[in-house]
Design an enzyme around this catalytic site. Structure first.
Site, mmCIF file in Angstrom:
data_model
loop_
_atom_site.group_PDB
_atom_site.id
_atom_site.type_symbol
_atom_site.label_atom_id
_atom_site.label_comp_id
_atom_site.label_asym_id
_atom_site.label_seq_id
_atom_site.Cartn_x
_atom_site.Cartn_y
_atom_site.Cartn_z
ATOM 1 N N SER A 117 0.867 -1.183 0.000
ATOM 2 C CA SER A 117 0.000 0.000 0.000
ATOM 3 C C SER A 117 0.898 1.226 0.000
ATOM 4 C CB SER A 117 -0.881 0.013 1.250
ATOM 5 O OG SER A 117 -0.155 0.510 2.364
ATOM 6 N N ASP A 118 0.360 2.375 -0.323
ATOM 7 C CA ASP A 118 1.114 3.602 -0.066
ATOM 8 C C ASP A 118 0.921 3.943 1.414
ATOM 9 O OD1 ASP A 118 2.660 5.883 -0.252
ATOM 10 O OD2 ASP A 118 1.729 6.621 -2.089
ATOM 11 N N HIS A 119 1.637 4.963 1.828
ATOM 12 C CA HIS A 119 1.730 5.341 3.237
ATOM 13 C C HIS A 119 0.361 5.592 3.886
ATOM 14 C CE1 HIS A 119 3.597 7.669 6.571
ATOM 15 N NE2 HIS A 119 4.654 6.946 6.246
#
Ligand code: BGC
Length: 786
Positions: A303-305
């Site tokens: 996932s992104d942050h």
């Protein structure tokens, strides 16, 4: 590195390997310092069966909690203090970390994993190594402007060598989001607007980062991002929504991700945006049907942050439990930064809402990528042993200055050069002015990884060295990048270590006056203007493309002195250059050129290098004209230059078309292009034809240029672009030399997605266009037969 293995709980690891009856090569590998593993790299053509067997056996021994622990990607510094992190790793609750950038920092974390955790599964170490690590190369947009895939690959290779020498196994790069809206600050991070050029760069980057195998000690695993369509956020406003037709997606925005994946990237990062109403992070179609299903991706998705938590803010998950379920269901293997997987997945599995098979799929990919990195053979493959740690991580000897200077020179684009103002003669006095003339931080560009500003060469330094006593440089700052305190505060709040926009407190006019004074006493003025690097960054969208603050007033005052004015631009996106185009005697786009930027720019200014860069994005005339990308679809009422504009598609207040077209860039020499010769005017199915042109260097200097081939499908079942880049060649020609350049066109190059999303070539007429930019082209037509 063999020494390191002995201190890592070797016996347990070896016992595990032996019980799994691995091949002799695998068992032997850890003892061989720096050895290339024979059987690693599922994506690299190694023994897939050995890998599957290893992972299957390991997974049989894992508890549910240990499996879920593997799905957790921890942000060093942001998530928890180090002592607690070490305990979490020892408890088997971490799969990998990112943001620690030295072997000494990474070693205790790996020790906790392989000495103290029950199954001794190594963790991996990631970082955003986007355009260099200790040495900053030009930003990706600049690398793309080189149109030189060897340069793109080499910069990624050097980045991998430097990053792996700091104990890193993975990079969150390349960023291959197509961007057609320069308001978007992350335009700087990508390779521009064109599907073909960006795809070529994606391939070259992945090849560079991973080398011949991600298992090599000097390779890092590439994670292609941000999947998908992040560059198409509405209005260029970061994190905004994306709404896009399937045709546009498949035709324009998806190819670069696919190219990176086909080049063997070990990972994919999921975008923060939603796509047609469904966040990428919970998008089953995107991650399961397309990425894994149609494209056959084998590797890890991250996932992104904090993106899983953001599913609640997107309004598609009521609570953290639902967010975790949606993400794992969609196919997000690792959760970056948030702890929702850790917190919610155990109960979700126990209640049967998430089948354990879903968890297993994700764990298999995480273990798979670690296997491919060679970490099961040697968890210290890149960390090495303490006694070999560099005494000074920033030591000059760890940099790759020559490679960076070469790449930087190749990334510069000469936009104007009236009366051959450039190159400058040595001798006399140069007035160097502007807020970016001596800006060691900005020249690095954003996402500059572990590069240090004190090691970067500013333009002032580069010019002084280039003159070396044969002339002098008088420096005056002339302006701040911005005069708006709110902007300064905003930029200083971005995720830098310390505030980096430092204002000169004098009133703007006083600074301008000082610069004008310097200009009056000089033979030529070089003005370095543009944006501070934070302006072309994540979360840095703009409503204007103007030079911020009093920089334009500075240029105008300098122009009024009557001295020749050379404008050097530093920026991470197309800017509004109307004034500069009309008034500067020379205009050089330098993006953010990296650690060796000052040397590279001086090389061009003084003619030690003949510039050959070409724009990887169209430069609009104004914000109102966005989007300005060259490969737009054909229209029923197109504007045609030279014809009355009424009832055509244009803005009546402004000239149509870009200020500088895609593919544009000048040289210190001139090139002439012949008409196109086609080997035939018809192409049978599965056949091919050759298009050739002759390029001549008609000037008096040796130089390089980029010969670009565009195609136009004259009539098809769906509306097709006015032209599309399909191939290019960068060639070097001596003064007076001619060369024939040949392009092979086969049916594949004519293919596009039709309204059923089948990838087809339809019979009929095609126009081949060849030029040294996307606008000034020669054309010939041929027919694809039924
Ligand atoms: C960015 C990613 C980056 C990640 C980790 C996010 O904010 O969108 O591109 O890889 O942070 O640093």
């Amino acid at each position: 590195m063999s020494g390191a293995v002995t201190v890592t709980g070797e016996t347990d690891l070896m016992r595990l390997l032996s019980t799994l009856a691995l091949s002799a090569s695998l068992l032997g590998a850890p003892a061989l310092a720096g050895a290339e593993p024979a059987a690693a790299g599922g994506n690299q053509g190694g023994s897939a069966a050995a890998k599957d067997a290893f992972i299957a056996s390991l997974m049989q021994r894992m508890t549910l909690d240990e499996k879920i622990g593997q799905l957790r990607l921890i942000s060093i510094g942001a998530d928890m203090p180090q002592p607690r992190l070490i305990e979490e790793i020892a408890a088997g609750r971490v799969g990998g970390t990112f943001n620690s950038v030295t072997r000494a920092d990474n070693r205790p974390l790996q020790d906790a994993a392989v000495q103290r955790s029950r199954l001794k599964i190594p963790i991996f170490f990631a970082y955003d190594v986007v355009h260099g690590h200790r040495t900053a190369f030009p930003i990706s947009l600049g690398l793309a402007a080189s149109w030189d895939m060897d340069v793109v690959e080499r910069s990624a290779r050097v980045s991998a060598i430097e990053a792996s020498a700091d104990g890193l196994d993975m990079t969150f790069a390349p960023m291959v989001d197509i961007s057609r809206d320069p308001r978007w600050g992350r335009t700087s991070e990508g390779f521009g607007e064109d599907p073909y050029l960006v795809s070529q760069c994606a391939r070259a980057s992945v090849r560079g980062f991973q080398g011949s195998s991600p298992a090599r000690a000097d390779s890092v695993t590439a994670v292609v991002k941000h999947f998908a369509l992040y560059g198409a956020v509405e209005g260029g406003r970061d994190y905004n929504t994306v709404d896009m037709s399937p045709l546009r997606m498949f035709q324009d925005y998806l190819p670069p991700y696919r190219a990176g994946i086909d080049a063997g990237a070990g990972g994919v990062m999921i975008a923060l945006n939603s796509i047609n109403g469904v966040p990428a992070t919970s998008n089953r179609w995107l991650l399961r049907d397309l990425l894994r299903g149609q494209w056959g991706f084998h590797g890890v998705t991250v996932s992104d942050h904090g993106a899983i938590e953001e599913l609640m803010r997107h309004g598609v998950a009521r609570d953290g439990r639902e967010a975790a379920r949606l993400a794992i269901d969609a196919g997000v293997d690792m959760s970056m930064h948030d702890s929702l997987y850790l917190k919610e997945l155990p109960a979700l599995v126990r209640s049967g809402e998430v089948p354990v098979a879903r968890i297993d799929e994700a764990v298999r990919e995480v273990l798979g990528v670690k296997y491919d990195m060679g970490l099961f053979q040697d968890p210290y493959r890149r960390i090495g042993s303490a006694r070999d740690d560099p005494p000074d991580v920033d030591a000059e000897g760890r940099l790759h200055r020559a490679e960076a200077r070469d790449a930087a020179r190749r990334s510069l684009v000469l936009l104007e050069n009236r009366q051959r103002t450039l190159p400058l003669a040595r001798g006399g006095t140069v007035a160097l002015v502007g807020p970016l003339a001596d800006a060691p931080i900005d020249i690095l560009g954003s996402w500059s990884a572990a590069a240090k500003a004190r090691q970067s060469v500013t333009l002032l330094q580069g010019m002084r060295e280039a003159l070396a006593g044969r002339g002098s440089v008088v420096y005056a700052r002339g302006a701040n990048v911005t005069d708006d305190e709110r902007v300064v505060n905003y930029l200083n709040f971005l995720n830098w270590d310390k505030p980096e926009v430092v204002q000169d407190k004098r009133p703007p006019q006083q600074m301008i006056d000082e610069a004008v004074e310097a200009a009056r006493g000089a033979d030529v003025v070089v003005a370095a203007v543009g944006e501070s690097r934070g302006m072309s960054h994540e979360a840095s969208s703009r409503t204007s493309l103007a030079l911020p603050g009093s920089q334009l007033a500075l240029l105008q005052a300098l122009k009024a002195t009557g001295k020749p004015l050379v404008v050097v631009l530093m920026n991470g996106r197309p800017l509004d250059l109307n004034w500069a185009k009309g008034n500067a005697d020379a205009l050089l786009e330098t993006w953010y050129a990296g650690t060796e930027g000052g040397h590279a720019i001086a090389d061009v200014l003084f003619g030690d290098y003949n510039p050959a860069g070409k724009l990887p994005v169209s430069f609009p005339r104004s914000v109102g004209q966005i989007p300005t990308y060259y490969n737009h679809l054909r229209l029923g009422r197109p504007f045609t230059p030279g014809k009355p504009p009424n009832y055509t598609s244009q803005y009546f207040e402004e000239e149509s078309g870009p200020l500088y077209p895609f593919g544009y860039g000048l040289s210190y020499t001139d090139f002439a292009l012949s008409g196109i010769t086609l080997s035939a005017t018809t192409m049978p199915r599965q056949g091919s034809i050759e298009a050739s042109v002759t390029v001549k260097n008609t000037g008096t200097r040796d130089g390089e240029t980029v010969v670009q081939l565009y195609l136009r499908d004259e009539a098809a079942s769906v509306v097709r672009p006015v032209k599309e880049l399909k191939d290019f060649r960068k060639i070097a020609l001596k003064a007076g030399e001619s060369r024939q350049v040949r392009f092979m066109l086969d049916e594949d190059r004519l293919k596009f997605f039709n309204d059923r999303l089948d990838y087809v070539a339809e019979p009929g007429e095609f126009t081949v266009q060849v030029g040294l930019d996307s606008q000034a082209v020669r054309a010939r037509t041929f027919t694809l037969l039924r």
